[in-house]
Enzyme design. Structure first.
Site, mmCIF file in Angstrom:
data_model
loop_
_atom_site.group_PDB
_atom_site.id
_atom_site.type_symbol
_atom_site.label_atom_id
_atom_site.label_comp_id
_atom_site.label_asym_id
_atom_site.label_seq_id
_atom_site.Cartn_x
_atom_site.Cartn_y
_atom_site.Cartn_z
ATOM 1 N N LEU A 553 -28.617 -47.445 74.347
ATOM 2 C CA LEU A 553 -27.976 -46.141 74.227
ATOM 3 C C LEU A 553 -28.853 -45.016 74.776
ATOM 4 C CD1 LEU A 553 -25.299 -45.133 73.110
ATOM 5 C CD2 LEU A 553 -26.486 -44.557 71.002
ATOM 6 N N MET A 556 -28.674 -44.902 78.457
ATOM 7 C CA MET A 556 -27.388 -44.565 79.031
ATOM 8 C C MET A 556 -27.067 -43.088 78.887
ATOM 9 S SD MET A 556 -24.318 -47.162 78.431
ATOM 10 C CE MET A 556 -23.022 -46.157 77.853
ATOM 11 N N CYS A 557 -27.437 -42.570 77.747
ATOM 12 C CA CYS A 557 -27.154 -41.167 77.543
ATOM 13 C C CYS A 557 -28.469 -40.443 77.708
ATOM 14 C CB CYS A 557 -26.637 -40.932 76.137
ATOM 15 S SG CYS A 557 -25.255 -41.990 75.806
ATOM 16 N N THR A 558 -28.423 -39.479 78.526
ATOM 17 C CA THR A 558 -29.664 -38.803 78.831
ATOM 18 C C THR A 558 -30.258 -38.210 77.578
ATOM 19 O OG1 THR A 558 -28.452 -38.107 80.710
ATOM 20 C CG2 THR A 558 -30.673 -37.271 80.491
ATOM 21 N N MET A 694 -26.007 -37.586 73.774
ATOM 22 C CA MET A 694 -25.559 -38.111 72.487
ATOM 23 C C MET A 694 -26.463 -37.537 71.408
ATOM 24 S SD MET A 694 -23.073 -40.502 72.838
ATOM 25 C CE MET A 694 -23.278 -41.640 71.500
#
Lengths: 694, 214
Positions: A553, A556-558, A694
């Site tokens: 995660l 994937m999410c900056t 996120m």
């Protein structure tokens, strides 16, 4: 006919409403009245009748018998202009146009007339009566959406039956009766009193009959049989017609002081009336405008019951109907904002940079691919620069993690599954500034390494067609998406269509901002700078591939330092604006990293805003930004001629291959051979290009 | 050029002499903000002899009937009304001239409309320099070609918050300094008189762009 006495005709009041009154009514309606239709007191004023000289014809033009309402009409301590008489009326505002139309106007009018008559006939002290005689009614409907105000005034006046008649001598100039000295003296008594008296009694001085004194109306109670003249400030400028306030004054005198004004042995009331019209500077002899006349009333009339009253104002078409004030041209907030925003930018130009071409910036149509953290900040900075056409493309919906980092979204936008980000961002921009032409398009951009299932090919084809159309409709494209490979198609389209392409990407504490080099390149690239500047992919020796699968995660999410996105976004917009100000525009040469800017006017690198670098790499850990220049790479998978020509000749088929076949682009450009030659794996500079936090 | 205090003193002295027979100086009234101090301004109203059209309210029928021989049946003349105001601008430390032009109903005129009726002569184009009258008039501004800031633009009155047109103060600052210098009178007088004279000179400048006769 000549023996028939002439009826006294009174000049009716004509309302004059200043725009500021409507602003005050708007505030009152919104903040105080809300839905209440209660009657509220309003203050108005009138001054002595005036005529002005027509600048073209040189003739004197009598101005209307005006009752004036200003912006402070609702204030308890409303000030009236100098030498003006204060009147207090009643305003009733209706909530809808229907209620306004359906209002029982005769009932409202009669209610006020009854009140006035009661007070006139019962007032203990006649000095209170001035204000009662000038009461008025104003009914309104304020259409606050359109800034249109419907209104109707009524100035109730009691009609004598039979009517008052004028002595055969008629209305005469005051100079036939009074000396210049006496007039000056009266004038100074009227103009120096703190409150200009609406009505007064004029008496000659007991010791010196050539001098006159003004007394309040109440003095009529105690006066012995003297030669009495009753005066009033006359708002009429007609030489033969006194103004409206005289009507109620006469009604009052007939009701309360009947015997005093009855000529002994006759059946007639007789009143000598002074219509005072000189309240400004003392006129020279021969220029006094005040009038004097004697009016009579045959006494057959009973004054016990209230006389009928008249006084609805006619509209400009001469009909007894409401009037309309239309303030929209100056009040529409959208237009006002538009104007204010432009003014701000103009100030910058005026103060600092006279040659700044703001129109060039404002007229640049911007396509923002990605409406996340970067997209939001980019849009806001564009808005501040006066850019009026902004389109967002994004496929996501607003999630709960977004609002704190993405300034175009709010908590509410995340509810019920979240609003589509592109449309939501566009709407939000309009909320900030209604003059912007913003659009939101929910669409996912096909990417290499993400094969398109056969059933979705038609959709992908339609998406590509829509994206191509969007490119055609815009001048500058910002690549602000959350993955590296999603930038590939826009890179190809931007290069093929010769658009300005601005790219921004974020790492944890570093960022990249880059402008893609134009396909043709600078025709006159200065020595030492590349003929064609590179694109996002030019430094890569691998083709874009799936970077989203098999990632944790946090990969994937900056995960970035929160301030980074606004720094990178602002840098990207400012780089675009500098580029737009450069005479070569998209072909502006990039200064070499070691270029010393000596503020030379002729420097080929300078725009009015300074240099236009190719790439900026920022490192927040050191609070440092490095300008970098990179040449276009002839085996680039994004912008090389091989790729562009393949796209131009094969269109969607070529793109489909690129999406579906992971080694297609490397084969096409010859990168695969390069790989074979240099087995040693080259680590790509891994920019974590993402803004879907996120 | 002015502090707010000096501005207020000068304005009040102008208002005290409101009956003076000078079209630029007469008729001004000093007004305070209804709630807060230090936001006072000057204002005056006037009427031109130009007629205007009123918006028709077609949706209304003649609802009432009044017959009365004692009411003068006077044709309704809708003269064009002008409201002028002088307020203080903190950034420029200068007075700023505000203007609103409207009908009897309070419907304001747009700038093109105002300029259109040049018999008003409200804005004085510099006709004497040959290419005068060559102004770009838009809905919100009158622009002198080549100038960076518009001569007249729409803005809010600083105390009332109502939309008005105003003369941009950027050019008056320098011009006023020159006038004050050339005038010399301001130096000899006492402080209060000095500010009043400065305000009068400023009005003289404004009179170059706007017809101040009332």
């Amino acid at each position: 006919m000549t023996s028939e006495p002439q009826i006294v005709q009174f000049t009716p009041f004509s309302s004059l409403v200043q725009p500021s009154f409507w602003h005050s009514l708007t505030k009152l309606k919104i903040d105080v009245l809300k839905l209440s239709q209660d009657e509220v007191p309003v203050t108005a004023s009138y001054a002595a009748g005036r005529s002005v000289t027509d600048r073209e014809t040189g003739q004197d033009v009598a101005l209307g018998c005006n009752l004036i309402l200003g912006g402070d009409a609702f204030e308890k301590t409303a000030q009236v202009p100098p030498h003006s008489v204060k009147c207090v009326g009643t305003l009733k505002n209706y909530n809808t146009i229907e209620e306004f139309k359906d209002a029982d106007k005769p009932a409202l009018f009669n209610k006020l007339a009854d009140e006035m008559w009661d007070e006139i006939s019962s007032a203990k002290d006649a000095s209170d009566v001035s204000e009662i005689l000038n009461r008025f009614l104003l009914i309104t409907f304020a259409d606050l959406k359109k800034y249109r105000y419907y209104y109707w005034f009524a100035f109730p006046a009691f009609a004598a039956k039979p009517a008052w008649t004028l002595d055969p001598s008629g209305w005469q100039g005051v100079e036939s009766t009074f000396t210049q000295e006496a007039l000056s003296n009266i004038q100074s008594q009227i103009t120096t009193s703190t409150n200009t008296p609406a009505f007064f009694v004029l008496l000659s001085n007991a010791n010196d009959p050539s001098r006159f004194e003004i007394h309040p109306l109440s003095s009529l109670e105690s006066l012995s049989d003297q030669d009495i003249t009753v005066g009033f400030i006359d708002p009429s400028a007609h030489s033969d017609h006194p103004g409206w306030p005289l009507r109620n004054l006469l009604a009052f005198l007939a009701s309360r002081f009947r015997t005093r004004f009855t000529t002994p042995g006759s059946q007639h009331l007789k009143v000598r009336v002074l219509c005072w019209r000189d309240t400004e500077a003392v006129p020279v002899s021969g220029k006094w405008k005040s009038r004097l006349g004697t009016v009579s009333l045959s006494q057959s009339q009973s004054t016990l019951s209230r006389p009928s009253a008249v006084g609805w104002e006619k509209n400009p078409q001469g009909k007894l109907a409401p009037r309309l004030a239309d303030l929209a041209p100056m009040m529409d907030p959208a237009r006002l904002a538009d104007q204010a925003v432009d003014l701000n930018l103009k100030l910058m130009r005026w103060r600092i940079l006279p040659s700044l071409d703001l129109d060039r910036v404002a007229s640049t149509r911007c396509l923002l691919l990605g409406a996340g953290t970067l997209g939001c900040f980019v849009a806001r900075t564009l808005l501040a620069w006066g850019v009026r056409n902004i389109t967002f493309v994004d496929s996501a919906v607003v999630s709960f993690s977004n609002p704190v980092r993405q300034p175009l979204f709010e908590f509410e936008d995340c509810l019920n599954g979240g609003k589509p980000k592109a449309q939501c961002a566009a709407d939000s921009l309009k909320k900030i500034f209604p003059g912007v032409n913003s659009k939101g398009i929910s669409m996912s951009i096909p990417m290499p390494g993400h094969p398109i299932p056969p059933g979705n090919v038609e959709q992908a084809k339609a998406d590509v067609a829509q994206l191509e159309k969007l490119f055609d409709e815009h001048d500058a494209v910002f690549l602000l998406m959350d993955s590296r490979e999603s930038r590939w198609l826009p890179t190809v389209l931007g290069a093929a269509k010769g658009k300005i392409v601005m790219n921004a990407a974020l790492g944890f504490d570093s960022y990249l901002v880059l402008r893609h080099g134009a396909r043709k390149g600078a025709s006159t690239a200065p020595k030492g700078s590349p003929e064609r500047l590179g694109c996002y992919y030019c430094n890569d020796v691998v083709a874009p591939a799936d970077s989203l699968s098999d990632r944790t995660l946090d990969q994937m999410c900056t995960v970035t330092r929160p301030g980074l996105a606004s720094i990178a976004s602002s840098t990207a917009v400012e780089l675009l604006v500098s580029l737009l100000q450069h005479p070569d525009g998209v072909n502006a040469p990039a200064p070499p990293p070691d270029y010393k800017d000596e503020n030379v006017e002729e420097s080929p690198y300078r725009s009015v805003l300074g240099l236009v670098p190719h790439q900026l790499r920022g490192f927040l850990a050191q609070f440092r930004t490095l300008p970098i220049v990179g040449a276009a790479y002839d085996k680039c998978t994004g912008c090389s001629e091989t790729v562009l020509k393949a796209y131009e000749s094969q269109g969607f088929d070529m793109l489909l291959q690129a999406f579906n076949e992971s080694d297609y682009l490397e084969k096409l450009t010859g990168l695969d051979k390069l790989h074979e030659e240099g087995e040693a794996a080259l680590e790509a500079v891994d920019w974590d290009e993402d803004d879907d936090d996120m | 050029m002015f502090t707010r205090g000096e501005f207020e003193i000068a304005c009040k002295s102008l208002a005290e002499n409101a009956t003076i027979d000078n079209p630029q100086l007469k008729g001004w009234t000093w007004r305070e903000h209804p709630e807060y101090g230090g936001l006072g301004y000057l204002e005056r109203s006037s009427t031109t002899t130009c007629r205007s059209q009123s918006t028709e309210t077609e949706e209304f029928l003649e609802e009432l009937c009044e017959e009365d021989a004692a009411t003068l049946d006077t044709p309704s003349t809708n003269f064009i009304r002008i409201w002028q105001s002088i307020a203080y601008n903190v950034s420029f430390q200068m007075p700023v001239f505000y203007l609103s032009v409207y009908t009897n109903e309070g419907t304001p005129f747009s700038l093109p409309h105002i300029v259109d009726r040049t018999s008003l002569l409200l804005f004085r184009p510099r006709r004497d320099d040959g290419d005068g009258g060559d102004f770009e008039v838009s809905k919100y501004a009158i622009q002198v070609p080549g100038a960076t800031m518009p001569l007249v633009s729409q803005g809010e009155h600083p105390t009332l918050g109502t939309p008005c047109y105003y003369l941009h103060p950027c050019e008056t600052q320098g011009a006023l300094a020159e006038l004050v210098e050339a005038d010399g009178r301001t130096k000899d007088d006492k402080k209060a008189g000095e500010n009043t004279r400065k305000l009068e000179l400023w009005l003289l400048l404004v009179g170059n762009a706007v017809d101040l006769r009332v």
